[in-house]
Design a protein around this motif. Structure first.
Motif, PDB file in Angstrom:
ATOM      1  N   SER A 116      22.969   1.024   8.367  1.00 45.01           N
ATOM      2  CA  SER A 116      22.172   0.617   9.520  1.00 45.01           C
ATOM      3  C   SER A 116      22.940  -0.375  10.378  1.00 45.01           C
ATOM      4  CB  SER A 116      20.854  -0.023   9.060  1.00 45.01           C
ATOM      5  OG  SER A 116      20.146  -0.550  10.163  1.00 45.01           O
ATOM      6  N   ARG A 117      22.820  -0.218  11.703  1.00 44.66           N
ATOM      7  CA  ARG A 117      23.479  -1.155  12.620  1.00 44.66           C
ATOM      8  C   ARG A 117      22.709  -2.462  12.743  1.00 44.66           C
ATOM      9  NH1 ARG A 117      23.764   1.325  18.225  1.00 44.66           N
ATOM     10  NH2 ARG A 117      21.787   2.265  17.557  1.00 44.66           N
ATOM     11  N   PHE A 118      21.418  -2.436  12.468  1.00 43.27           N
ATOM     12  CA  PHE A 118      20.585  -3.601  12.754  1.00 43.27           C
ATOM     13  C   PHE A 118      19.986  -4.264  11.518  1.00 43.27           C
ATOM     14  CE2 PHE A 118      20.346  -0.817  16.518  1.00 43.27           C
ATOM     15  CZ  PHE A 118      20.874  -1.678  17.463  1.00 43.27           C
ATOM     16  N   ALA A 119      19.833  -3.521  10.425  1.00 40.57           N
ATOM     17  CA  ALA A 119      19.260  -4.116   9.221  1.00 40.57           C
ATOM     18  C   ALA A 119      20.270  -5.038   8.547  1.00 40.57           C
ATOM     19  CB  ALA A 119      18.822  -3.023   8.252  1.00 40.57           C
ATOM     20  N   ARG A 136      12.194  -6.625  -4.797  1.00 42.00           N
ATOM     21  CA  ARG A 136      11.623  -6.775  -3.455  1.00 42.00           C
ATOM     22  C   ARG A 136      12.736  -7.237  -2.514  1.00 42.00           C
ATOM     23  NH1 ARG A 136       8.632 -10.707  -0.091  1.00 42.00           N
ATOM     24  NH2 ARG A 136       6.664  -9.795   0.635  1.00 42.00           N
ATOM     25  N   PHE A 137      13.291  -6.294  -1.756  1.00 38.50           N
ATOM     26  CA  PHE A 137      14.375  -6.601  -0.826  1.00 38.50           C
ATOM     27  C   PHE A 137      13.806  -7.092   0.508  1.00 38.50           C
ATOM     28  CE2 PHE A 137      16.438  -3.371  -3.594  1.00 38.50           C
ATOM     29  CZ  PHE A 137      17.447  -4.186  -4.101  1.00 38.50           C
ATOM     30  N   GLU A 138      14.502  -8.047   1.105  1.00 39.77           N
ATOM     31  CA  GLU A 138      14.072  -8.655   2.361  1.00 39.77           C
ATOM     32  C   GLU A 138      15.168  -8.470   3.413  1.00 39.77           C
ATOM     33  OE1 GLU A 138      11.667 -12.202  -0.024  1.00 39.77           O
ATOM     34  OE2 GLU A 138      13.572 -12.648   0.997  1.00 39.77           O
ATOM     35  N   PHE A 139      14.757  -7.982   4.590  1.00 38.95           N
ATOM     36  CA  PHE A 139      15.712  -7.651   5.649  1.00 38.95           C
ATOM     37  C   PHE A 139      15.288  -8.262   6.982  1.00 38.95           C
ATOM     38  CE2 PHE A 139      15.127  -4.062   2.761  1.00 38.95           C
ATOM     39  CZ  PHE A 139      16.410  -3.785   2.329  1.00 38.95           C
ATOM     40  N   THR A 140      16.251  -8.574   7.818  1.00 38.40           N
ATOM     41  CA  THR A 140      15.975  -8.724   9.243  1.00 38.40           C
ATOM     42  C   THR A 140      16.272  -7.371   9.878  1.00 38.40           C
ATOM     43  OG1 THR A 140      18.221  -9.546   9.658  1.00 38.40           O
ATOM     44  CG2 THR A 140      16.484 -11.189   9.328  1.00 38.40           C
ATOM     45  N   THR A 141      15.510  -7.035  10.939  1.00 34.79           N
ATOM     46  CA  THR A 141      15.588  -5.672  11.474  1.00 34.79           C
ATOM     47  C   THR A 141      15.655  -5.637  13.003  1.00 34.79           C
ATOM     48  OG1 THR A 141      13.162  -5.522  11.357  1.00 34.79           O
ATOM     49  CG2 THR A 141      14.419  -4.642   9.486  1.00 34.79           C
ATOM     50  N   GLY A 142      16.215  -6.667  13.609  1.00 37.76           N
ATOM     51  CA  GLY A 142      16.376  -6.673  15.059  1.00 37.76           C
ATOM     52  C   GLY A 142      15.044  -6.632  15.781  1.00 37.76           C
ATOM     53  N   ASP A 143      14.942  -5.791  16.804  1.00 36.21           N
ATOM     54  CA  ASP A 143      13.709  -5.698  17.593  1.00 36.21           C
ATOM     55  C   ASP A 143      12.711  -4.693  17.026  1.00 36.21           C
ATOM     56  OD1 ASP A 143      13.792  -7.570  19.768  1.00 36.21           O
ATOM     57  OD2 ASP A 143      15.472  -6.433  20.582  1.00 36.21           O
ATOM     58  N   SER A 145      10.036  -3.293  14.121  1.00 40.50           N
ATOM     59  CA  SER A 145       9.191  -3.865  13.077  1.00 40.50           C
ATOM     60  C   SER A 145       9.844  -3.654  11.726  1.00 40.50           C
ATOM     61  CB  SER A 145       7.792  -3.242  13.109  1.00 40.50           C
ATOM     62  OG  SER A 145       7.851  -1.848  12.884  1.00 40.50           O
ATOM     63  N   GLY A 146      10.546  -2.528  11.560  1.00 42.44           N
ATOM     64  CA  GLY A 146      11.445  -2.387  10.427  1.00 42.44           C
ATOM     65  C   GLY A 146      10.962  -1.565   9.254  1.00 42.44           C
ATOM     66  N   HIS A 147       9.822  -0.896   9.370  1.00 39.22           N
ATOM     67  CA  HIS A 147       9.338  -0.100   8.240  1.00 39.22           C
ATOM     68  C   HIS A 147      10.381   0.921   7.777  1.00 39.22           C
ATOM     69  CE1 HIS A 147       5.417  -1.419   9.965  1.00 39.22           C
ATOM     70  NE2 HIS A 147       5.079  -1.467   8.693  1.00 39.22           N
ATOM     71  N   ASN A 148      10.767   1.808   8.676  1.00 39.98           N
ATOM     72  CA  ASN A 148      11.703   2.875   8.316  1.00 39.98           C
ATOM     73  C   ASN A 148      13.103   2.333   8.037  1.00 39.98           C
ATOM     74  OD1 ASN A 148       9.686   4.795   8.606  1.00 39.98           O
ATOM     75  ND2 ASN A 148      10.186   5.189  10.751  1.00 39.98           N
ATOM     76  N   MET A 149      13.491   1.313   8.794  1.00 34.90           N
ATOM     77  CA  MET A 149      14.816   0.735   8.605  1.00 34.90           C
ATOM     78  C   MET A 149      14.943   0.111   7.212  1.00 34.90           C
ATOM     79  SD  MET A 149      16.730  -1.982  11.143  1.00 34.90           S
ATOM     80  CE  MET A 149      16.104  -1.145  12.592  1.00 34.90           C
ATOM     81  N   ALA A 150      13.889  -0.605   6.793  1.00 38.68           N
ATOM     82  CA  ALA A 150      13.905  -1.235   5.479  1.00 38.68           C
ATOM     83  C   ALA A 150      13.871  -0.192   4.366  1.00 38.68           C
ATOM     84  CB  ALA A 150      12.725  -2.186   5.339  1.00 38.68           C
ATOM     85  N   THR A 151      13.119   0.876   4.580  1.00 45.03           N
ATOM     86  CA  THR A 151      13.054   1.937   3.570  1.00 45.03           C
ATOM     87  C   THR A 151      14.392   2.645   3.437  1.00 45.03           C
ATOM     88  OG1 THR A 151      10.696   2.259   4.016  1.00 45.03           O
ATOM     89  CG2 THR A 151      11.829   4.026   2.854  1.00 45.03           C
ATOM     90  N   LEU A 152      15.041   2.912   4.567  1.00 45.02           N
ATOM     91  CA  LEU A 152      16.367   3.538   4.552  1.00 45.02           C
ATOM     92  C   LEU A 152      17.364   2.667   3.797  1.00 45.02           C
ATOM     93  CD1 LEU A 152      18.339   5.750   5.631  1.00 45.02           C
ATOM     94  CD2 LEU A 152      18.697   4.264   7.615  1.00 45.02           C
TER      95      LEU A 152
END
Length: 366
Positions: A116-119, A136-143, A145-152
């Motif tokens: 991911s470019r943003f996670a 339980r992993f914690e991510f920042t996800t840019g702009d 909300s991050g549901h799919n980005m965090a799952t990926l």
């Protein structure tokens, strides 16, 4: 389609045909905001069938414009979470795997950056039950909300862990320790999404003139209703009157995943009488909002986000932070207005009758 006309109707469609649900929407405010993320005056869009919400939030918004700093909003933290379930040979192996995840954190961050470019992986927590390891992993996800980005990202991490840590195998991509769209203690304690604290100091004269009550009455009701009442009801990390009302209306109007009001409604209201002035604060640790991603390409959403100033060229994540702060300030406006009304016998019901029944009368032509 969400519309700001209450008389718009959508024709029914044949079974299986794509249909659109119409929800009335109005812009309320303006409200004044300052703080570490945004300083602005803006109206806010609220899409709801509960029409008394518009004037109620509007009353709170008006109070914010009568003070120099308005609603002071402090963004405390931000992180989207996804938990995975790892099966181990036994509890000892699960524990050793957790230690390995901690020791190889930098390596795992590179795994996330590779998918991911943003996670960005910023933390993790773990729980062990029998031979099961919950991460339980914690991510920042840019702009986003991050549901799919965090799952990926979590999916990539899970595959890497199973491939490189002996004695582990796949359990599930979601272990319910995130926790997504459920009211849980872990979210209230650790936060999920944006954590925003809002504060407003209202002079005694304004409390009396605009809210027809006193700071002492609001502070007392907050303790008896929001604190003690919620305690008796068995509330989970929450003590507020109706955060969900404002969040749902704001989420629908800005293209958010509306089911996230479940954890979003967790939060704490504080009210203090300061020599007649009212100190009022709302803390929201689970604001899950984004300005890009699914739902944001709809015409009305694009228009609303642009009007809120969330389409400017800023550093990644800044537009989503601004949106979260505006959402939190909107919650404060509605929360304060409702609590003030409930200090006066009959005021809440009179408002609902006057606003809702009169509106229904207009619709049927009576």
């Amino acid at each position: 389609m969400i519309t700001d006309r209450q008389d718009d109707h959508v024709r029914p469609s044949a079974a299986g045909e794509h249909a659109v649900a119409g929800v009335p929407m109005r812009w309320v405010g303006p409200l004044r905001i300052s703080g570490n993320t945004a300083t602005c005056e803006t109206q806010v869009p609220l899409a709801t069938y509960e029409t008394p919400l518009w004037p109620s939030v509007g009353r709170g918004a008006k109070l914010s414009t009568l003070t120099e700093n308005g609603i002071v909003a402090t963004l405390v933290d931000e992180r989207m979470t996804r938990s995975v379930l790892v099966e181990a040979a036994d509890a000892s192996t699960a524990y050793m795997a957790a230690l390995q995840v901690d020791a190889r954190f930098a390596e795992l961050r590179e795994v996330v950056r590779g998918c991911s470019r943003f996670a960005e992986l910023v933390g993790f927590r773990h729980e062990i039950v029998a031979n099961l390891l919950y991460l339980r992993f914690e991510f920042t996800t840019g702009d986003a909300s991050g549901h799919n980005m965090a799952t990926l990202a979590a999916d990539a991490l899970l595959r890497h862990i199973i491939a490189t840590i002996p004695g582990t195998s796949y359990g599930s991509i979601s272990g319910n320790y995130c926790t997504d769209k459920k009211a849980t203690a872990v979210n209230g304690i650790l936060g999920r999404g944006k954590n925003v604290v809002t504060e407003l100091l209202v002079p005694a004269a304004v409390v009396a003139d605009r809210l027809h009550t006193t700071a002492a009455k609001i502070a007392e009701l907050n303790v008896r209703k929001n604190m003690l009442g919620t305690l008796l009801a068995g509330g989970i990390r929450s003590a507020n009157a109706h955060y969900a009302n404002m969040l749902l209306a704001f989420y629908l109007a800005t293209g958010q995943d509306a089911a996230n009001i479940v954890e979003g409604s967790q939060g704490v209201t504080v009210a203090e009488d300061r020599d007649g002035d009212l100190y009022f604060s709302c803390t929201l640790p689970n604001l899950i909002v984004g300005t890009v991603g699914n739902g944001k390409g709809l015409g009305f959403v694009e228009t609303n986000l642009a009007r809120l100033g969330c389409r400017d060229e800023r550093e990644p994540g800044a537009n989503a932070r601004r949106l979260a702060v505006i959402a939190a300030a909107t919650v404060l406006c509605g929360e304060l207005s409702l609590l003030a009304a409930q200090t006066n016998p009959g005021e809440l019901m009179r408002a609902h009758v006057n606003l809702e029944r009169n509106n229904e009368t207009k619709k049927i032509g009576v």
